[in-house]
Motif scaffolding. Structure first.
Motif, PDB file in Angstrom:
ATOM      1  N   TYR A   1      12.411  78.957-120.731  1.00  0.00           N
ATOM      2  CA  TYR A   1      12.347  78.356-119.397  1.00  0.00           C
ATOM      3  C   TYR A   1      12.229  76.851-119.581  1.00  0.00           C
ATOM      4  CZ  TYR A   1      10.057  76.940-114.959  1.00  0.00           C
ATOM      5  OH  TYR A   1       9.697  76.311-113.786  1.00  0.00           O
ATOM      6  N   ILE A   2      13.202  76.092-119.059  1.00  0.00           N
ATOM      7  CA  ILE A   2      13.210  74.637-119.198  1.00  0.00           C
ATOM      8  C   ILE A   2      12.701  74.011-117.913  1.00  0.00           C
ATOM      9  CG2 ILE A   2      14.645  72.604-119.622  1.00  0.00           C
ATOM     10  CD1 ILE A   2      16.586  74.491-121.125  1.00  0.00           C
TER      11      ILE A   2
ATOM     12  N   VAL B   1      16.747  77.564-116.277  1.00  0.00           N
ATOM     13  CA  VAL B   1      16.594  76.115-116.219  1.00  0.00           C
ATOM     14  C   VAL B   1      16.271  75.658-114.804  1.00  0.00           C
ATOM     15  CG1 VAL B   1      19.093  75.735-115.903  1.00  0.00           C
ATOM     16  CG2 VAL B   1      17.655  73.908-116.827  1.00  0.00           C
ATOM     17  N   GLU B   2      15.351  74.694-114.717  1.00  0.00           N
ATOM     18  CA  GLU B   2      14.944  74.170-113.423  1.00  0.00           C
ATOM     19  C   GLU B   2      16.091  73.455-112.720  1.00  0.00           C
ATOM     20  OE1 GLU B   2      12.845  74.128-111.113  1.00  0.00           O
ATOM     21  OE2 GLU B   2      11.310  75.396-112.009  1.00  0.00           O
ATOM     22  N   LYS B   3      15.920  73.311-111.408  1.00  0.00           N
ATOM     23  CA  LYS B   3      16.828  72.490-110.618  1.00  0.00           C
ATOM     24  C   LYS B   3      16.263  71.078-110.521  1.00  0.00           C
ATOM     25  CE  LYS B   3      14.997  71.411-107.532  1.00  0.00           C
ATOM     26  NZ  LYS B   3      13.839  70.469-107.591  1.00  0.00           N
ATOM     27  N   PRO B   4      17.079  70.042-110.316  1.00  0.00           N
ATOM     28  CA  PRO B   4      18.530  70.114-110.418  1.00  0.00           C
ATOM     29  C   PRO B   4      18.937  70.535-111.829  1.00  0.00           C
ATOM     30  CG  PRO B   4      17.823  67.831-110.452  1.00  0.00           C
ATOM     31  CD  PRO B   4      16.615  68.653-110.137  1.00  0.00           C
TER      32      PRO B   4
ATOM     33  N   VAL C   1      20.003  79.391-113.140  1.00  0.00           N
ATOM     34  CA  VAL C   1      19.445  78.169-112.567  1.00  0.00           C
ATOM     35  C   VAL C   1      18.361  78.544-111.558  1.00  0.00           C
ATOM     36  CG1 VAL C   1      19.965  76.018-111.364  1.00  0.00           C
ATOM     37  CG2 VAL C   1      21.670  77.037-112.889  1.00  0.00           C
ATOM     38  N   ALA C   2      17.285  77.780-111.550  1.00  0.00           N
ATOM     39  CA  ALA C   2      16.090  78.129-110.764  1.00  0.00           C
ATOM     40  C   ALA C   2      16.198  77.743-109.289  1.00  0.00           C
ATOM     41  CB  ALA C   2      14.853  77.482-111.383  1.00  0.00           C
TER      42      ALA C   2
ATOM     43  N   ALA D   1      27.538  78.579-113.219  1.00  0.00           N
ATOM     44  CA  ALA D   1      28.674  78.018-112.487  1.00  0.00           C
ATOM     45  C   ALA D   1      28.264  77.623-111.068  1.00  0.00           C
ATOM     46  CB  ALA D   1      29.824  79.016-112.452  1.00  0.00           C
ATOM     47  N   GLU D   2      27.410  78.435-110.434  1.00  0.00           N
ATOM     48  CA  GLU D   2      26.921  78.098-109.099  1.00  0.00           C
ATOM     49  C   GLU D   2      26.026  76.863-109.134  1.00  0.00           C
ATOM     50  OE1 GLU D   2      26.784  82.462-106.932  1.00  0.00           O
ATOM     51  OE2 GLU D   2      25.182  81.934-108.328  1.00  0.00           O
TER      52      GLU D   2
END
Length: 321
Positions: free
Chosen positions: A69-70, A93-96, A120-121, A307-308
């Motif tokens: 988890y980043i 991975v966190e957003k952004p 993506v989170a 991709a999203e």
């Protein structure tokens, strides 16, 4: 069992996400990393995490850790994700997602080439409030959607905020990319993507009106979705009063809600008003983490693909360029 390692155990992981990794079935938090060794050790002690590191490579190469988890600032998302992917470990991975669409595409291609899972989170997708909005739209509760209008305003930063190291990085383009817009708008834009799909065109303008920092403090964006729904959004971070409102306007009614302030939806149709209220979540990422664990275990689809996540970065790039 998914044995998690967190890279970047800062404030965002204290309540929003960190504790949830031990509350989800099939999931366990076994290691954390922070460049400040004392803070990493303190986090591990307070959260009963077996091991801590002050080097990301050491955590990634921990044999017991099988998912990463980043949760660092955006400037390091790409490098850490690529390192984890190279090690064959799935990534949340966190957003952004990262600093730009180009960097996000690098992550997408690396994960695809290595056949490594990457999520993506964009965790609001799993909230009951937004699930309800999606079901109301599917039920045609407001008829055919025509227009979406978003207004999000915050008051200008105080002197204390501009000198607080915990907050200051969000205004640094080298670390955060695009300031508060890049920090907050991904939550909103991803829900629009999740509800309405692909964009035909995206455009916008970005200004720095207040001069408090080096990144834009006003963004105006427009999206024409492929299904002919039109979105207009305005983000102002130097306003007199805070505003957090989104309205979905349909041929037979409207839905009104906020992304960060209230936990309710107001449905207006045929001169009648119906309100739906939702409880606040103790750990806002827990529903998403559960979905990610199920995906990593091979029991469900990806709740938010790389991709999203990259597409949301493209939208933001288009709005501020």
């Amino acid at each position: 069992m998914i044995n998690w390692g967190i890279i970047g155990c800062g404030d965002v992981t204290e309540v929003k996400s960190g504790p949830a990794f031990n509350k989800v079935p099939g999931s366990k938090l076994v290691a954390v990393m922070r460049r400040d060794a004392a803070k990493a050790a303190d986090y591990a002690k307070r959260h009963n995490v077996p091991r801590w590191y002050n080097d990301a490579e050491a955590l990634i190469n921990d044999a017991e850790v099988n998912a990463i988890y980043i949760a660092t600032p955006p400037s390091s998302h790409e490098a850490y994700a690529l390192a984890a992917i190279k090690a064959g470990k799935p990534v949340y991975v966190e957003k952004p997602m990262t600093m730009s669409y180009a960097a996000a595409q690098n992550m997408v291609h690396a994960a695809d080439a290595a056949n490594v899972k990457l999520t993506v989170a964009h965790y609001r997708r799993q909230w009951p409030l937004f699930q309800k909005i999606r079901s109301l739209l599917a039920e045609k509760a407001i008829g055919e959607v025509r227009l979406v209008q978003l207004t999000f305003c915050k008051q200008p930063p105080t002197a204390a905020e501009l000198s607080d190291e915990k907050l200051l990085w969000r205004f640094d383009p080298a670390i955060a990319g695009g300031g508060l817009f890049h920090d907050l708008a991904p939550h909103q834009l991803d829900i629009l993507y999740w509800l309405f799909g692909e964009a035909a065109t995206v455009n916008g303008l970005a200004l720095n009106q207040g001069g408090y920092y080096a990144v834009p403090d006003l963004v105006n964006g427009q999206i024409l979705f492929r299904n002919k729904i039109v979105f207009t959004g305005s983000w102002c971070f130097t306003a007199a009063e805070a505003t957090d409102e989104c309205v979905i306007i349909g041929s037979e009614g409207s839905l009104r809600f906020s992304f960060f302030t209230h936990n309710s939806i107001t449905l207006q149709r045929n001169n009648e008003t119906t309100r739906f209220d939702f409880d606040r979540l103790q750990h806002v990422q827990q529903p998403m983490i559960e979905a990610v664990v199920n995906y990593f275990l091979g029991n469900a689809a990806n709740p938010c693909t790389a991709a999203e996540g990259a597409e949301i970065m493209r939208w933001m790039d288009e709005m501020v360029k």
